[in-house]
Design a protein around this motif. Structure first.
Motif, PDB file in Angstrom:
ATOM      1  N   GLU A 116       0.826  -1.208   0.000  1.00 23.90           N
ATOM      2  CA  GLU A 116       0.000   0.000   0.000  1.00 23.90           C
ATOM      3  C   GLU A 116       0.864   1.263   0.000  1.00 23.90           C
ATOM      4  O   GLU A 116       0.579   2.226  -0.708  1.00 23.90           O
ATOM      5  CB  GLU A 116      -0.914  -0.006   1.224  1.00 23.90           C
ATOM      6  CG  GLU A 116      -1.856   1.187   1.305  1.00 23.90           C
ATOM      7  CD  GLU A 116      -2.724   1.159   2.545  1.00 23.90           C
ATOM      8  OE1 GLU A 116      -3.514   2.104   2.741  1.00 23.90           O
ATOM      9  OE2 GLU A 116      -2.621   0.194   3.331  1.00 23.90           O
ATOM     10  N   LYS A 120       1.144   4.150  -2.874  1.00 22.39           N
ATOM     11  CA  LYS A 120       0.897   5.555  -2.575  1.00 22.39           C
ATOM     12  C   LYS A 120       2.069   6.420  -3.023  1.00 22.39           C
ATOM     13  O   LYS A 120       1.872   7.498  -3.602  1.00 22.39           O
ATOM     14  CB  LYS A 120       0.658   5.748  -1.074  1.00 22.39           C
ATOM     15  CG  LYS A 120       0.313   7.186  -0.700  1.00 22.39           C
ATOM     16  CD  LYS A 120      -0.145   7.310   0.733  1.00 22.39           C
ATOM     17  CE  LYS A 120      -0.575   8.738   1.048  1.00 22.39           C
ATOM     18  NZ  LYS A 120      -1.104   8.889   2.415  1.00 22.39           N
ATOM     19  N   ASP A 123       1.939   6.771  -6.742  1.00 22.56           N
ATOM     20  CA  ASP A 123       0.863   7.682  -7.125  1.00 22.56           C
ATOM     21  C   ASP A 123       1.272   9.138  -6.913  1.00 22.56           C
ATOM     22  O   ASP A 123       0.952  10.012  -7.727  1.00 22.56           O
ATOM     23  CB  ASP A 123      -0.406   7.377  -6.334  1.00 22.56           C
ATOM     24  CG  ASP A 123      -1.075   6.077  -6.762  1.00 22.56           C
ATOM     25  OD1 ASP A 123      -0.736   5.569  -7.853  1.00 22.56           O
ATOM     26  OD2 ASP A 123      -1.924   5.568  -6.000  1.00 22.56           O
ATOM     27  N   SER A 158      -0.210  11.148   5.225  1.00 20.18           N
ATOM     28  CA  SER A 158      -1.549  11.759   5.196  1.00 20.18           C
ATOM     29  C   SER A 158      -1.737  12.740   6.342  1.00 20.18           C
ATOM     30  O   SER A 158      -2.653  12.590   7.178  1.00 20.18           O
ATOM     31  CB  SER A 158      -2.635  10.672   5.249  1.00 20.18           C
ATOM     32  OG  SER A 158      -2.534   9.802   4.150  1.00 20.18           O
TER      33      SER A 158
END
Length: 262
Positions: A116, A120, A123, A158
């Motif tokens: 994951e 990320k 991306d 995040s």
């Protein structure tokens, strides 16, 4: 409330660096912090991030009252992008690994990233137009490319609050505008972080920023919505010389007034 600073003063030895700072930032706001060199911007940021303890006053960040919480946990929700970080990073690390290290906010990558996390980071490289930099050493990147990688690194965790500390320092005009366009992208994200953008260049204040705090000699000179703060009258008082303000494409551009250029 994202940030609530009340009556914060910080003294170093016999010198008062910050004096009676009051500053509130709400969740639907993006702020700019503007001040000349030596105005106390970096000192205020260190207090917000919990690296410096104020001499007096109260600091509440993301609902966490400092002095009652583990600051190490609070910092995981704060992304801080600063040119000072560049000197701490390992130049031989690839841009991709630097971005991945943002997940744990470490200097270097010391754990195996999850699938994951890898997705990320990939991306983020694509989002910011940096896919070609993936396997290049961080030390071989241009200043503008490094700043993009540092912002992507900060976004890996995040964060709810993203502090951009003079990110355009040392950039040429084209690189600066490319970086500012990337910051507008971040601000436009529906669930993106609250932005605090630190600068001493008024023209870098993008339309996405709703409010500005003017810091002068360690004290708040003005704070509020941009249309109230970024006026010729208030900026002339702030800089101590007459200035003209022109607005174009949602940004303010200043020049010295006639009295100041004589």
């Amino acid at each position: 409330m994202i940030l609530d600073v009340k009556k914060v003063t910080w003294q170093r030895d016999e010198t008062t660096i910050l004096q009676n700072i009051n500053w509130q930032v709400r969740g639907n706001e993006h702020w700019c912090l503007v001040g000349l060199n030596g105005s106390g911007k970096t000192s205020l940021l260190k207090i917000i991030c919990g690296y410096t303890w104020p001499t007096s006053g109260e600091v509440n960040v993301l609902g966490n009252l400092y002095g009652t919480v583990d600051l190490r946990e609070v910092r995981k929700s704060i992304g801080w992008v600063s040119t000072a970080l560049i000197a701490q990073l390992h130049e031989h690390e690839t841009a991709f690994r630097v971005i991945l290290s943002g997940r744990e906010a470490t200097i270097g990558l010391y754990s195996v990233p999850s699938a994951e996390d890898v997705k990320k980071a990939e991306d983020l490289l694509i989002t910011f137009g940096c896919a070609a930099l993936k396997n290049r050493p961080f030390g071989a990147l241009s200043q503008g490319e490094r700043q993009k990688v540092l912002i992507a690194r900060a976004l890996m965790a995040s964060p709810r609050l993203l502090i951009l500390d003079e990110p355009c320092t040392g950039l040429d005009l084209l690189s600066r505008e490319q970086l500012l366009a990337m910051i507008e992208q971040i601000a436009a994200q529906p669930n993106g972080p609250t932005l605090l953008y630190v600068t001493h260049h008024i023209e870098e204040i993008l339309p996405c920023f709703t409010h500005t705090l003017l810091l002068k000699d360690g004290a708040v000179d003005q704070a509020g919505p941009n249309d109230q703060v970024l006026t010729a009258e208030r900026l002339s008082r702030f800089f101590g010389v007459p200035v003209n303000v022109q607005r174009s494409q949602g940004r303010s551009w200043i020049s010295l007034g006639e009295e100041a250029t004589v």
